[in-house]
Design a protein around this motif. Structure first.
Motif, short mmCIF file in Angstrom:
data_model
loop_
_atom_site.label_atom_id
_atom_site.label_comp_id
_atom_site.label_asym_id
_atom_site.label_seq_id
_atom_site.Cartn_x
_atom_site.Cartn_y
_atom_site.Cartn_z
N VAL A 247 1.77 15.91 -6.02
CA VAL A 247 1.83 15.54 -7.44
C VAL A 247 0.46 15.15 -7.96
O VAL A 247 0.13 15.38 -9.13
CB VAL A 247 2.83 14.38 -7.65
N VAL A 248 -0.37 14.55 -7.10
CA VAL A 248 -1.69 14.06 -7.51
C VAL A 248 -2.80 14.78 -6.74
O VAL A 248 -3.85 14.22 -6.50
CB VAL A 248 -1.79 12.53 -7.30
N ALA A 249 -2.54 16.03 -6.38
CA ALA A 249 -3.50 16.78 -5.55
C ALA A 249 -4.87 16.85 -6.19
O ALA A 249 -5.90 16.66 -5.52
CB ALA A 249 -2.96 18.19 -5.29
N GLY A 250 -4.92 17.10 -7.50
CA GLY A 250 -6.21 17.20 -8.19
C GLY A 250 -6.94 15.88 -8.21
O GLY A 250 -8.16 15.82 -7.97
N GLU A 251 -6.23 14.78 -8.46
CA GLU A 251 -6.85 13.45 -8.50
C GLU A 251 -7.35 13.03 -7.13
O GLU A 251 -8.42 12.41 -7.01
CB GLU A 251 -5.85 12.42 -9.03
N LEU A 252 -6.62 13.40 -6.09
CA LEU A 252 -7.06 13.06 -4.72
C LEU A 252 -8.32 13.85 -4.37
O LEU A 252 -9.25 13.32 -3.76
CB LEU A 252 -5.95 13.36 -3.71
N LYS A 253 -8.35 15.11 -4.78
CA LYS A 253 -9.51 15.95 -4.49
C LYS A 253 -10.75 15.44 -5.20
O LYS A 253 -11.85 15.45 -4.64
CB LYS A 253 -9.21 17.40 -4.89
N ARG A 254 -10.57 14.99 -6.45
CA ARG A 254 -11.70 14.48 -7.23
C ARG A 254 -11.99 13.01 -6.95
O ARG A 254 -12.89 12.41 -7.53
CB ARG A 254 -11.41 14.67 -8.72
N LYS A 255 -11.18 12.42 -6.05
CA LYS A 255 -11.32 11.02 -5.64
C LYS A 255 -11.10 10.03 -6.79
O LYS A 255 -11.62 8.91 -6.77
CB LYS A 255 -12.69 10.78 -4.99
N GLN A 256 -10.33 10.49 -7.79
CA GLN A 256 -9.91 9.56 -8.84
C GLN A 256 -8.85 8.60 -8.30
O GLN A 256 -8.74 7.47 -8.76
CB GLN A 256 -9.33 10.34 -10.03
N LEU A 257 -8.07 9.11 -7.33
CA LEU A 257 -7.05 8.31 -6.66
C LEU A 257 -7.22 8.47 -5.17
O LEU A 257 -7.81 9.45 -4.69
CB LEU A 257 -5.64 8.76 -7.07
N VAL A 258 -6.71 7.51 -4.42
CA VAL A 258 -6.76 7.59 -2.96
C VAL A 258 -5.36 7.31 -2.41
O VAL A 258 -4.54 6.65 -3.04
CB VAL A 258 -7.77 6.58 -2.36
N GLU A 259 -5.13 7.81 -1.22
CA GLU A 259 -3.86 7.60 -0.54
C GLU A 259 -3.96 6.32 0.28
O GLU A 259 -4.74 6.24 1.23
CB GLU A 259 -3.57 8.82 0.35
N HIS A 260 -3.18 5.30 -0.09
CA HIS A 260 -3.27 4.00 0.58
C HIS A 260 -2.32 3.87 1.78
O HIS A 260 -2.62 3.16 2.73
CB HIS A 260 -2.97 2.87 -0.41
N HIS A 261 -1.19 4.56 1.70
CA HIS A 261 -0.25 4.51 2.83
C HIS A 261 0.68 5.72 2.77
O HIS A 261 1.21 6.04 1.71
CB HIS A 261 0.59 3.24 2.81
N ARG A 262 0.84 6.39 3.90
CA ARG A 262 1.77 7.53 3.97
C ARG A 262 2.98 7.13 4.80
O ARG A 262 2.85 6.62 5.92
CB ARG A 262 1.10 8.75 4.58
N PHE A 263 4.17 7.41 4.24
CA PHE A 263 5.41 7.09 4.94
C PHE A 263 5.81 8.26 5.84
O PHE A 263 5.69 9.42 5.46
CB PHE A 263 6.53 6.82 3.93
N THR A 264 6.31 7.90 7.01
CA THR A 264 6.77 8.94 7.95
C THR A 264 8.27 9.19 7.82
O THR A 264 8.77 10.19 8.33
CB THR A 264 6.45 8.53 9.40
N ASP A 265 8.96 8.27 7.15
CA ASP A 265 10.42 8.38 7.06
C ASP A 265 10.93 8.62 5.64
O ASP A 265 12.13 8.54 5.38
CB ASP A 265 11.08 7.13 7.64
#
Length: 297
Positions: A247-265
Motif C-alpha cells: 500500500v505504501v510501496a512508493g513512500e517506503l522506496k522514497r523513505k518518506q515512511l519506514v517499516e517499524h514492525h512486521r507481523f508474522t501472523d
C-alpha cells in the motif's frame, strides 16, 4: 447448420437497448408483434433464451449479454467499414470491465491491470464500490471480474469463485521516530498514536487480538476504512498505520515512511472473483492468469 439473420440481430439489439418490446418497436417503426416474432426466430436459431421478463421490462440473460456484445461488434464493424473506405480508420477494441472494492490497495489494483494499460486494442472500464454491490454487478454480467481483499462466500445458489492472487504481510508503518529512536514492540504500542483499519476489517480483528494478548490499551488516533487514506494520514505524521507494505510501496522506496514492525501472523489476502460462465471474457481470463503467474513467481 444455423445461419444468422442480421435483420433479426438488429431487432434484438434494439430490444436490448430499449428494455421493452414496445420501445424497440416504436424506435424501429414496426409493430410489437412483428418484433416479438423476429426475436423468437433469433432465439430459436441460436438455441438460447436471450431475455428474461422481469416486471414490465426485459433483462438480458448471460447468452443475451454475449449476443449483444457480438451484435455491437458486428454493427461497429459496419461503421468501421464505412470509415475505412472514407479514409477514417478506427481500430477495434475489446472491453474489460473490472470491479475493485473501494478499500483495496490502489497499488495492487495497478499491478493487476498493468498488462492492459496503454493497449490500443483494450478499453478498461473500472468500477469501485463495496463488495456486495460489485458482486451484484458481476452476477448481472455488467462486470467481468472483481478484485477484492475478501473472498466471496460460496453457497448453494452462488456460482462465483474466489482466486487467491497474493498474500501480503502486514506492518506498522510511519515516519521515522527521530533522534535515533527505534520502535519497541510491543511496549511502544501503548503510547504511540495508531491509525487503524475500521472495526469491521479482518486486519483490525487480528490486530486487536495481538493487543489483547499483550494486554495493551492503544492510543487510537484514527479509524479508517480506506487504505489510501491510511497511507495519506501516515505521510502526514498522524501516527503508525497498520497496512500491507504494498500500500505504501512508493513512500517506503522514497523513505518518506519506514517499516517499524512486521507481523508474522497477520496477512492481507488479495482475490480475483470470477463468475462461472460458459462464455467468459477472454481478457478477464488473461488478467486472472497473469496475476496468478506474477504471484507464484
Amino acid at each position: 447448420m444455423s445461419f444468422l439473420n442480421y435483420h433479426h440481430l438488429r431487432y434484438f439489439r434494439a430490444i436490448a437497448h430499449e428494455g421493452t418490446l414496445t420501445g424497440a418497436a416504436h424506435n424501429l417503426g414496426v409493430s410489437q408483434s412483428a418484433i416479438s416474432a423476429q426475436l423468437k426466430q433469433l432465439e430459436e436459431s441460436l438455441g438460447q433464451a436471450l431475455f428474461l421478463r422481469e416486471k414490465k421490462s426485459l433483462v438480458l440473460t448471460e447468452a443475451g449479454r454475449i449476443a449483444l456484445q457480438y451484435a455491437e461488434t458486428i454493427f461497429k464493424s459496419g461503421e468501421e467499414l464505412v470509415s475505412v473506405l472514407e479514409s477514417r480508420p478506427n481500430a477495434k477494441r475489446q472491453v474489460l470491465r473490472v470491479g475493485c472494492v473501494s478499500t483495496l490497495s490502489r497499488n495492487f489494483q495497478l499491478s493487476c491491470l498493468q498488462p492492459f494499460i496503454g493497449r490500443a486494442d483494450v478499453e478498461l472500464v473500472l468500477r469501485s464500490g463495496n463488495l456486495s454491490e460489485l458482486l451484484s454487478q458481476l452476477k448481472s454480467h455488467t462486470l467481468d471480474i472483481v478484485l477484492s481483499n475478501l473472498p466471496v462466500r460460496r453457497d448453494v445458489d452462488s456460482k462465483l469463485s474466489s482466486h487467491l492472487l497474493e498474500q501480503q504481510p502486514v506492518s506498522l508503518v510511519g515516519k521515522k521516530l527521530g533522534r535515533g529512536k527505534k520502535f519497541s514492540f510491543p511496549g511502544d504500542l501503548a503510547t504511540t498514536p495508531l491509525l487503524l483499519p475500521s472495526l469491521d476489517s479482518h486486519l483490525r480483528a487480528a490486530f486487536d487480538l495481538v493487543l489483547e494478548r499483550h494486554r495493551i490499551h492503544p492510543v487510537i488516533a484514527a479509524e479508517v476504512d480506506d487504505m489510501a487514506m491510511l497511507r495519506l494520514l501516515a505521510r502526514e505524521g498522524g501516527g503508525l498505520t497498520l497496512v500491507p507494505p504494498v500500500v505504501v510501496a512508493g513512500e517506503l522506496k522514497r523513505k518518506q515512511l519506514v517499516e517499524h514492525h512486521r507481523f508474522t501472523d497477520i496477512h492481507e489476502n488479495f482475490y480475483a472473483i470470477s463468475p462461472g460462465r460458459r462464455f467468459p471474457n477472454v481478457l478477464a481470463e488473461a488478467l486472472l492468469a497473469k496475476a496468478k503467474e506474477a504471484s507464484s513467481a
